[in-house]
Design an enzyme around this catalytic site. Sequence first.
Site, short mmCIF file in Angstrom:
data_model
loop_
_atom_site.label_atom_id
_atom_site.label_comp_id
_atom_site.label_asym_id
_atom_site.label_seq_id
_atom_site.Cartn_x
_atom_site.Cartn_y
_atom_site.Cartn_z
N LYS A 23 -6.93 12.71 27.31
CA LYS A 23 -7.05 11.83 26.15
C LYS A 23 -5.97 12.14 25.11
O LYS A 23 -5.26 11.25 24.66
CB LYS A 23 -8.43 12.00 25.51
CG LYS A 23 -8.58 11.36 24.16
CD LYS A 23 -9.97 11.49 23.59
CE LYS A 23 -10.21 12.74 22.77
NZ LYS A 23 -9.64 12.70 21.42
N ASN A 24 -5.88 13.42 24.73
CA ASN A 24 -5.00 13.75 23.61
C ASN A 24 -3.52 13.63 23.95
O ASN A 24 -2.69 13.41 23.07
CB ASN A 24 -5.31 15.16 23.08
CG ASN A 24 -6.64 15.18 22.34
OD1 ASN A 24 -7.20 14.13 22.02
ND2 ASN A 24 -7.15 16.38 22.09
N CYS A 118 -14.10 13.46 8.22
CA CYS A 118 -14.37 13.31 9.65
C CYS A 118 -15.60 14.09 10.01
O CYS A 118 -15.99 15.01 9.33
CB CYS A 118 -13.18 13.83 10.43
SG CYS A 118 -13.48 13.92 12.18
N ARG A 123 -9.77 16.64 7.56
CA ARG A 123 -8.53 16.77 8.32
C ARG A 123 -7.36 16.42 7.42
O ARG A 123 -6.92 15.28 7.37
CB ARG A 123 -8.55 15.89 9.55
CG ARG A 123 -9.39 16.47 10.65
CD ARG A 123 -9.27 15.62 11.88
NE ARG A 123 -9.78 16.29 13.05
CZ ARG A 123 -9.76 15.75 14.25
NH1 ARG A 123 -9.26 14.57 14.45
NH2 ARG A 123 -10.24 16.42 15.28
N ASP A 306 -12.26 22.33 21.18
CA ASP A 306 -12.85 21.17 21.86
C ASP A 306 -13.81 21.56 23.00
O ASP A 306 -14.45 20.70 23.59
CB ASP A 306 -11.75 20.26 22.42
CG ASP A 306 -11.07 19.45 21.32
OD1 ASP A 306 -11.58 19.45 20.19
OD2 ASP A 306 -10.03 18.82 21.60
N ARG A 398 -15.84 7.53 23.72
CA ARG A 398 -14.51 7.58 23.10
C ARG A 398 -13.56 8.43 23.94
O ARG A 398 -12.36 8.15 23.99
CB ARG A 398 -14.61 8.24 21.72
CG ARG A 398 -15.04 7.34 20.59
CD ARG A 398 -14.97 8.12 19.29
NE ARG A 398 -13.82 9.02 19.33
CZ ARG A 398 -13.80 10.25 18.84
NH1 ARG A 398 -14.83 10.75 18.24
NH2 ARG A 398 -12.69 10.98 18.94
C1 UD1 Z 1 -5.92 17.78 17.79
C2 UD1 Z 1 -6.80 17.16 18.84
C3 UD1 Z 1 -8.23 17.64 18.71
C4 UD1 Z 1 -8.27 19.16 18.72
C5 UD1 Z 1 -7.31 19.73 17.69
C6 UD1 Z 1 -7.22 21.25 17.73
C7 UD1 Z 1 -5.71 15.01 19.22
C8 UD1 Z 1 -5.78 13.54 19.11
N1 UD1 Z 1 -6.74 15.71 18.70
O1 UD1 Z 1 -6.39 17.33 16.53
O2 UD1 Z 1 -8.98 17.14 19.81
O3 UD1 Z 1 -9.58 19.60 18.42
O4 UD1 Z 1 -5.99 19.19 17.90
O5 UD1 Z 1 -6.84 21.68 18.99
O6 UD1 Z 1 -4.78 15.55 19.79
N2 UD1 Z 1 -4.62 21.08 9.25
C9 UD1 Z 1 -4.20 21.26 7.96
N3 UD1 Z 1 -3.20 20.47 7.48
C10 UD1 Z 1 -2.59 19.52 8.24
C11 UD1 Z 1 -3.02 19.35 9.57
C12 UD1 Z 1 -4.05 20.15 10.05
O7 UD1 Z 1 -4.73 22.10 7.24
O8 UD1 Z 1 -1.68 18.84 7.75
C13 UD1 Z 1 -5.74 21.91 9.78
C14 UD1 Z 1 -6.96 21.10 10.11
O9 UD1 Z 1 -7.76 20.90 8.97
C15 UD1 Z 1 -7.65 21.95 11.13
C16 UD1 Z 1 -6.50 22.63 11.85
O10 UD1 Z 1 -5.35 22.46 11.01
O11 UD1 Z 1 -8.43 22.94 10.50
C17 UD1 Z 1 -6.22 22.06 13.25
O12 UD1 Z 1 -5.88 20.72 13.15
P1 UD1 Z 1 -4.81 20.03 14.12
O13 UD1 Z 1 -4.26 21.03 15.07
O14 UD1 Z 1 -3.87 19.27 13.27
O15 UD1 Z 1 -5.75 19.03 14.90
P2 UD1 Z 1 -5.49 17.50 15.22
O16 UD1 Z 1 -4.07 17.27 15.57
O17 UD1 Z 1 -6.12 16.67 14.16
#
Ligand code: UD1
Length: 417
Positions: A23-24, A118, A123, A306, A398
């Site tokens: 998916k991701n 979320c 996020r 996950d 989803r």
């Molecule tokens: C992606 C995956 C999700 C998975 C996650 C962590 C997709 C579509 N989703 O989500 O399934 O659980 O990686 O492996 O690929 N953060 C910040 N600032 C930012 C961005 C992130 O503080 O600008 C923090 C978030 O709050 C969270 C952590 O970083 O605590 C991890 O988030 P991130 O790795 O960005 O996850 P996603 O890309 O949203």
Amino acid sequence: MENVLIVEGGTPLRGSVRVSGAKNAGLVLMVASILAEGETILDNMPRIRDVEVMIQILNEIGVEAKWNENSLSIYSPSGKIKTKTSYELTRKLRASNLFLGSLLGREKEAVISLPGGCDIGSRPMDLHLKGVQALGAEVQIEHGYIYARVKDPKGNNVYLDFPSVGATENIMMIAVKTPGTTIIENAAKEPEIVDLANFLSSMGAKIRGAGTDVIKIEGVEELKPVRYAIIPDRIEAGTFMVAAAISGGEIMVENVIPTHIYPIIAKLQETGAIVKETESGILVKSREKIRPVDIKTLPYPGFPTDMQSQMMALLCLAEGSSVIVENVFENRFQVVDELKRMGASIKVEGHTAVVEGVKKLYGATVKATDLRAGAALILAGLAAEGQTTIEDAIHIFRGYENIEQKFNSLGAKIKVY
Ligand code: UD1
């Protein structure tokens, strides 16, 4: 709309199951495909709700997509495409924030709806914005939208305070079309990042180091559309592996890349399950006793957040107590209250959950609070005595392709209403 799953517990699952495309990886590759003009074909694409929403967002900006079984053709027109994604669609899919990088890369402009809160925690997008700003983008936030524009893009060094998957992907997608050299430090190392890099490289991008914490990108003028097969979904694989262990069965999980799931294999083995790498896939055999284990979720190659809820379901039935520390998303323990309705004994304090194993789980009516919580409730339902009714099952659809058919082919008794 189908939104309820009923699981009849008590049958050990046996047989083999084939894992779908990730998916991701699929979602980000769909977004990245607009960086080229012409027809991109993505093979091994899972037919799941999140992908359907992503198709609608593509349509909204003027990009058509067509299915042929599990291959998705994306027709990216030449000339300008729309640069704004609507709140109505983006609120359904957080990965829509990946259009920030790809639209900036292609059109030098992006108007992206802010993701908002979320189910699994806030996020923020600070790291995404820091990244695109370092490459020259001007960013304003107004009325719930991010307005970003880049007049004179230039490669730069970007250090991420946390190896965010989405931020790394967004920066990669703008950087491939940005003149000069971009270096992402403390980049995410997830297999989906490597898949994105491989996809972009096959289109003509110049990327080195994906899969390590330093990614180096030289911008190019043009990218060409390609045909590309998405990697298998490591979380779906992990979910079926836990299903074998929790149901007291034996499952061959086919179409996996073993290195992607080593952290899951290691933890399952610690619980006592037998896990073997074979020619046809990963074989998981349950053992009568489930040993308690401690888990800390971490960015890859640590244990994936996950898979945390699914492992928690298994540990509910362990002989002893396990400690789970959630380090990635602050709100990923919502499944706890649902598991407790089934008889589990779990205490949560902040980021830590202590799971005291019980002899039995019992069927109950529960709610899928998010995608992985939903998967965990199916697993708990498979092991429980009696019937488990999972409401809000839409969250599960989803992210899992043909989930009830796949489980039922292994002997499960799951119905969808
Ligand atoms: C992606 C995956 C999700 C998975 C996650 C962590 C997709 C579509 N989703 O989500 O399934 O659980 O990686 O492996 O690929 N953060 C910040 N600032 C930012 C961005 C992130 O503080 O600008 C923090 C978030 O709050 C969270 C952590 O970083 O605590 C991890 O988030 P991130 O790795 O960005 O996850 P996603 O890309 O949203």
